[in-house]
Design a protein around this motif. Sequence first.
Motif, PDB file in Angstrom:
ATOM      1  N   PHE A  99      54.329  53.363  92.022  1.00 12.17           N
ATOM      2  CA  PHE A  99      53.152  52.668  92.593  1.00 12.17           C
ATOM      3  C   PHE A  99      53.204  51.188  92.225  1.00 12.17           C
ATOM      4  CE2 PHE A  99      50.631  56.871  91.958  1.00 12.17           C
ATOM      5  CZ  PHE A  99      51.286  57.428  93.044  1.00 12.17           C
ATOM      6  N   GLY A 100      53.552  50.936  90.968  1.00 12.67           N
ATOM      7  CA  GLY A 100      53.604  49.552  90.506  1.00 12.67           C
ATOM      8  C   GLY A 100      54.614  48.735  91.289  1.00 12.67           C
ATOM      9  N   MET A 101      55.751  49.349  91.568  1.00 14.27           N
ATOM     10  CA  MET A 101      56.783  48.616  92.294  1.00 14.27           C
ATOM     11  C   MET A 101      56.370  48.394  93.749  1.00 14.27           C
ATOM     12  SD  MET A 101      60.916  49.184  92.428  1.00 14.27           S
ATOM     13  CE  MET A 101      61.261  48.299  90.919  1.00 14.27           C
ATOM     14  N   SER A 131      54.200  40.516  97.150  1.00  9.54           N
ATOM     15  CA  SER A 131      55.147  39.417  97.349  1.00  9.54           C
ATOM     16  C   SER A 131      55.629  39.336  98.799  1.00  9.54           C
ATOM     17  CB  SER A 131      56.339  39.601  96.397  1.00  9.54           C
ATOM     18  OG  SER A 131      56.947  40.862  96.616  1.00  9.54           O
ATOM     19  N   GLY A 132      55.019  40.126  99.664  1.00  6.01           N
ATOM     20  CA  GLY A 132      55.358  40.029 101.080  1.00  6.01           C
ATOM     21  C   GLY A 132      56.635  40.739 101.475  1.00  6.01           C
ATOM     22  N   HIS A 133      57.132  41.620 100.610  1.00  6.52           N
ATOM     23  CA  HIS A 133      58.362  42.339 100.938  1.00  6.52           C
ATOM     24  C   HIS A 133      58.100  43.747 101.468  1.00  6.52           C
ATOM     25  CE1 HIS A 133      61.093  39.284  99.508  1.00  6.52           C
ATOM     26  NE2 HIS A 133      60.408  39.182  98.384  1.00  6.52           N
ATOM     27  N   ALA A 134      56.813  44.109 101.518  1.00  2.00           N
ATOM     28  CA  ALA A 134      56.487  45.439 102.022  1.00  2.00           C
ATOM     29  C   ALA A 134      55.156  45.362 102.750  1.00  2.00           C
ATOM     30  CB  ALA A 134      56.417  46.449 100.884  1.00  2.00           C
ATOM     31  N   TYR A 135      54.961  46.313 103.638  1.00  2.00           N
ATOM     32  CA  TYR A 135      53.716  46.314 104.387  1.00  2.00           C
ATOM     33  C   TYR A 135      53.269  47.750 104.633  1.00  2.00           C
ATOM     34  CZ  TYR A 135      57.098  47.265 108.110  1.00  2.00           C
ATOM     35  OH  TYR A 135      58.102  47.812 108.858  1.00  2.00           O
ATOM     36  N   ALA A 136      51.954  47.913 104.734  1.00  2.00           N
ATOM     37  CA  ALA A 136      51.400  49.232 105.029  1.00  2.00           C
ATOM     38  C   ALA A 136      51.100  49.300 106.520  1.00  2.00           C
ATOM     39  CB  ALA A 136      50.124  49.457 104.230  1.00  2.00           C
ATOM     40  N   THR A 137      51.286  50.462 107.096  1.00  2.00           N
ATOM     41  CA  THR A 137      50.927  50.639 108.502  1.00  2.00           C
ATOM     42  C   THR A 137      49.562  51.321 108.564  1.00  2.00           C
ATOM     43  OG1 THR A 137      51.832  52.873 108.706  1.00  2.00           O
ATOM     44  CG2 THR A 137      53.350  51.026 109.041  1.00  2.00           C
ATOM     45  N   LYS A 138      49.004  51.329 109.754  1.00  2.00           N
ATOM     46  CA  LYS A 138      47.691  51.957 109.878  1.00  2.00           C
ATOM     47  C   LYS A 138      47.774  53.475 109.727  1.00  2.00           C
ATOM     48  CE  LYS A 138      47.994  52.182 114.912  1.00  2.00           C
ATOM     49  NZ  LYS A 138      47.615  51.591 116.183  1.00  2.00           N
ATOM     50  N   SER A 141      63.591  42.472 106.775  1.00  2.00           N
ATOM     51  CA  SER A 141      63.782  41.091 107.254  1.00  2.00           C
ATOM     52  C   SER A 141      63.309  40.066 106.219  1.00  2.00           C
ATOM     53  CB  SER A 141      63.032  40.890 108.574  1.00  2.00           C
ATOM     54  OG  SER A 141      61.631  40.926 108.337  1.00  2.00           O
ATOM     55  N   SER A 142      62.553  40.541 105.241  1.00  2.00           N
ATOM     56  CA  SER A 142      62.056  39.609 104.220  1.00  2.00           C
ATOM     57  C   SER A 142      63.085  39.375 103.120  1.00  2.00           C
ATOM     58  CB  SER A 142      60.783  40.175 103.580  1.00  2.00           C
ATOM     59  OG  SER A 142      61.108  41.211 102.662  1.00  2.00           O
ATOM     60  N   ASP A 143      64.169  40.135 103.144  1.00  2.00           N
ATOM     61  CA  ASP A 143      65.181  40.034 102.093  1.00  2.00           C
ATOM     62  C   ASP A 143      66.450  39.447 102.691  1.00  2.00           C
ATOM     63  OD1 ASP A 143      66.865  40.306  99.950  1.00  2.00           O
ATOM     64  OD2 ASP A 143      67.087  42.485 100.156  1.00  2.00           O
ATOM     65  N   SER A 144      66.683  38.184 102.388  1.00  2.32           N
ATOM     66  CA  SER A 144      67.841  37.517 103.000  1.00  2.32           C
ATOM     67  C   SER A 144      69.160  38.139 102.549  1.00  2.32           C
ATOM     68  CB  SER A 144      67.834  36.031 102.660  1.00  2.32           C
ATOM     69  OG  SER A 144      67.918  35.865 101.256  1.00  2.32           O
ATOM     70  N   GLU A 145      69.114  38.835 101.443  1.00  2.00           N
ATOM     71  CA  GLU A 145      70.361  39.418 100.940  1.00  2.00           C
ATOM     72  C   GLU A 145      70.528  40.882 101.334  1.00  2.00           C
ATOM     73  OE1 GLU A 145      71.519  38.429  96.854  1.00  2.00           O
ATOM     74  OE2 GLU A 145      69.817  37.056  96.849  1.00  2.00           O
ATOM     75  N   TYR A 146      69.635  41.367 102.190  1.00  2.00           N
ATOM     76  CA  TYR A 146      69.754  42.760 102.595  1.00  2.00           C
ATOM     77  C   TYR A 146      71.094  42.990 103.300  1.00  2.00           C
ATOM     78  CZ  TYR A 146      68.535  47.426 104.145  1.00  2.00           C
ATOM     79  OH  TYR A 146      68.530  48.790 104.325  1.00  2.00           O
ATOM     80  N   ALA A 169      67.798  46.253  97.153  1.00  3.73           N
ATOM     81  CA  ALA A 169      66.823  45.366  97.814  1.00  3.73           C
ATOM     82  C   ALA A 169      65.467  45.450  97.123  1.00  3.73           C
ATOM     83  CB  ALA A 169      66.701  45.758  99.290  1.00  3.73           C
ATOM     84  N   GLN A 170      65.027  46.651  96.822  1.00  4.94           N
ATOM     85  CA  GLN A 170      63.734  46.830  96.161  1.00  4.94           C
ATOM     86  C   GLN A 170      63.697  46.117  94.816  1.00  4.94           C
ATOM     87  OE1 GLN A 170      63.942  51.038  95.845  1.00  4.94           O
ATOM     88  NE2 GLN A 170      63.147  51.429  97.873  1.00  4.94           N
ATOM     89  N   THR A 171      64.724  46.344  94.034  1.00  8.06           N
ATOM     90  CA  THR A 171      64.754  45.764  92.690  1.00  8.06           C
ATOM     91  C   THR A 171      64.811  44.238  92.758  1.00  8.06           C
ATOM     92  OG1 THR A 171      65.829  47.718  91.785  1.00  8.06           O
ATOM     93  CG2 THR A 171      66.052  45.666  90.528  1.00  8.06           C
ATOM     94  N   ARG A 172      65.652  43.753  93.645  1.00  9.44           N
ATOM     95  CA  ARG A 172      65.806  42.302  93.800  1.00  9.44           C
ATOM     96  C   ARG A 172      64.480  41.662  94.166  1.00  9.44           C
ATOM     97  NH1 ARG A 172      70.398  42.544  96.746  1.00  9.44           N
ATOM     98  NH2 ARG A 172      69.190  42.993  98.610  1.00  9.44           N
ATOM     99  N   CYS A 173      63.782  42.268  95.110  1.00  8.24           N
ATOM    100  CA  CYS A 173      62.559  41.665  95.607  1.00  8.24           C
ATOM    101  C   CYS A 173      61.362  41.893  94.667  1.00  8.24           C
ATOM    102  CB  CYS A 173      62.234  42.221  96.994  1.00  8.24           C
ATOM    103  SG  CYS A 173      63.437  41.694  98.231  1.00  8.24           S
ATOM    104  N   ALA A 174      61.395  42.988  93.947  1.00  8.44           N
ATOM    105  CA  ALA A 174      60.261  43.279  93.067  1.00  8.44           C
ATOM    106  C   ALA A 174      60.388  42.606  91.708  1.00  8.44           C
ATOM    107  CB  ALA A 174      60.115  44.787  92.886  1.00  8.44           C
ATOM    108  N   THR A 175      61.613  42.421  91.230  1.00 10.99           N
ATOM    109  CA  THR A 175      61.769  41.906  89.865  1.00 10.99           C
ATOM    110  C   THR A 175      62.419  40.536  89.800  1.00 10.99           C
ATOM    111  OG1 THR A 175      64.013  42.718  89.499  1.00 10.99           O
ATOM    112  CG2 THR A 175      62.205  44.296  89.139  1.00 10.99           C
ATOM    113  N   GLY A 176      63.036  40.113  90.871  1.00  9.31           N
ATOM    114  CA  GLY A 176      63.684  38.805  90.858  1.00  9.31           C
ATOM    115  C   GLY A 176      65.072  38.822  90.253  1.00  9.31           C
TER     116      GLY A 176
END
Length: 466
Positions: free
Chosen positions: A121-123, A130-137, A146-151, A244-251
């Motif tokens: 949940f924390g991640m 940080s704008g790397h994930a989004y919730a849908t309805k 697309s938010s991760d240039s290194e994907y 990708a998750q780790t990179r975007c969540a932890t830097g």
Amino acid sequence: MYIYNSVKKEKLKFEPLQEGKVKLYVCGPTVYDDAHLGHAKSALVFDLLVRVLRAKGYKVTYARNITDIDDKIVKKAIENGTDIQSITDRYTEAFHAEMDKLGVMRPDLEPKATKNLEAMFGMIQKLIDSGHAYATKDGDVYFDTSSDSEYLSLSKRTQDEDERQNRVESSQLKKNPADFALWKSVKDGSITFKSPFGKGRPGWHLECSAMIEEHLAYKETPYSIDIHGGGADLLFPHHENEAAQTRCATGHNLAKYWIHNGFVNIDGEKMSKSLGNSFFLKDALKEYNGEVLRFYLLGTHYRSNFNFNTQDLEASKKRLEKLYRLKKRLFGLAPNSDATPFTEALLEALSDDLNISKALSLIDAMITQVNETLDTAGKHKQLKKETMANLAFIEEILGFGVQNPFEYFQIGVDAQTKEKINTLIRQRNEAKKAKDFELSDKLREEILSYGVQIMDTPQGTFWEKV
RNA sequence: GGUGCCAUCGCCAAGUGGUAAGGCCGCAGCCUGCAAAGCUGCUAUCCCCAGUUCGAAUCUGGGUGGCACCUCCA
């Protein structure tokens, strides 16, 4: 120590993030069915890696997860009319028991997905913030690729239209077909977990990233851990998504080195559920000693594809027997514990990206040389002590030759039969002493009828199960 | 279609620029009352073609043949 980094595609000198320490995380099984030979191969490969690293003096923290929440587990639980834990407990236990038989050491940490939901949940929250994930309805949460240039930097893929179209769609609400679920809402009333994002289940890729940060990761280094491993099929999409998750969540990046082991094929074909040619480890263990399977599965370099067949398995079995026969010859002697030229050469071979073929050839050369010397007159006291040290090192670093050598050759023979064989051997030896070779040959025939072979040695007559 | 891996003795399998490890199988010996085990000896120029180089299984290009990932998967 040299390791082939499967992301950089080259063999590199291993330099840990912190002096003398290694943090290793390997993707473990999803416990919804019995383990197959591929699980065995992977577990064995990383078991060997850990042993070698430890022999080289590194303090290794080895984590291997258990995926205990997954659609396949849920499906099986519903089919069996039970809850998921009775499924996962059962297969986790079976997995452990079978790995024990292969001589695979338990990892230091064995995190389970269901026990680490808070970390997930924390991640997810960090990624949303940080704008790397989004919730849908619909209540799903997706990682926004697309938010991760290194994907795709890990698997070096390019995303063309073909691939986009081929990707299985799970939701029309995804921004990009490549986006993957961090949280999947479940509305059919089956097994769900409560979360800040609604009821549902975590995405598969998320657990590894979250558990690594929770239990293993360095916080102040450019990489979370030293080595991340798993089967070659996990490189994409599983590891790509984890990274990708780790990179975007932890830097910082997930792992400095990535190790992927090759597949186990059956009759030249990949073993898989969909092909219906899975080979369960438990079936192989009915026919062969766990150590024979260990020796066989470990006998080919870990990155090669492995073609499982009984002919090769039998050849491996014979090769292992040579080691055990030498152990019989030296049974009961004490080793000197010093490193020998042999142990150093063996460790050096394995330090080169786990060059097992080189290691095995060194062992065979050692066996032959010792046998040759022992065949000549003399007590060879020093050689025997040194050889015992060599054998002890082989046990420690490779897990070969760990059983009592006499019992090893008699596995599967019950006590009553053993007694009969021993009586016949005594009678035959008396006949031999009396030079009644006709009788002794007759007795041997009878002994052989029990499916064993016998060998006369200066130390007495021994028998082995064929 | 995209991406990548591989091709070494009958079989398994190292070697990745300096002149082919090891194991299984096979053959011939030694040892043994005979066996078994053990030991000794024997068995390949590295898929094909072209190129780079003093020198290539090892590098480059082309070809042929396998395989994998792109979808749950160790």
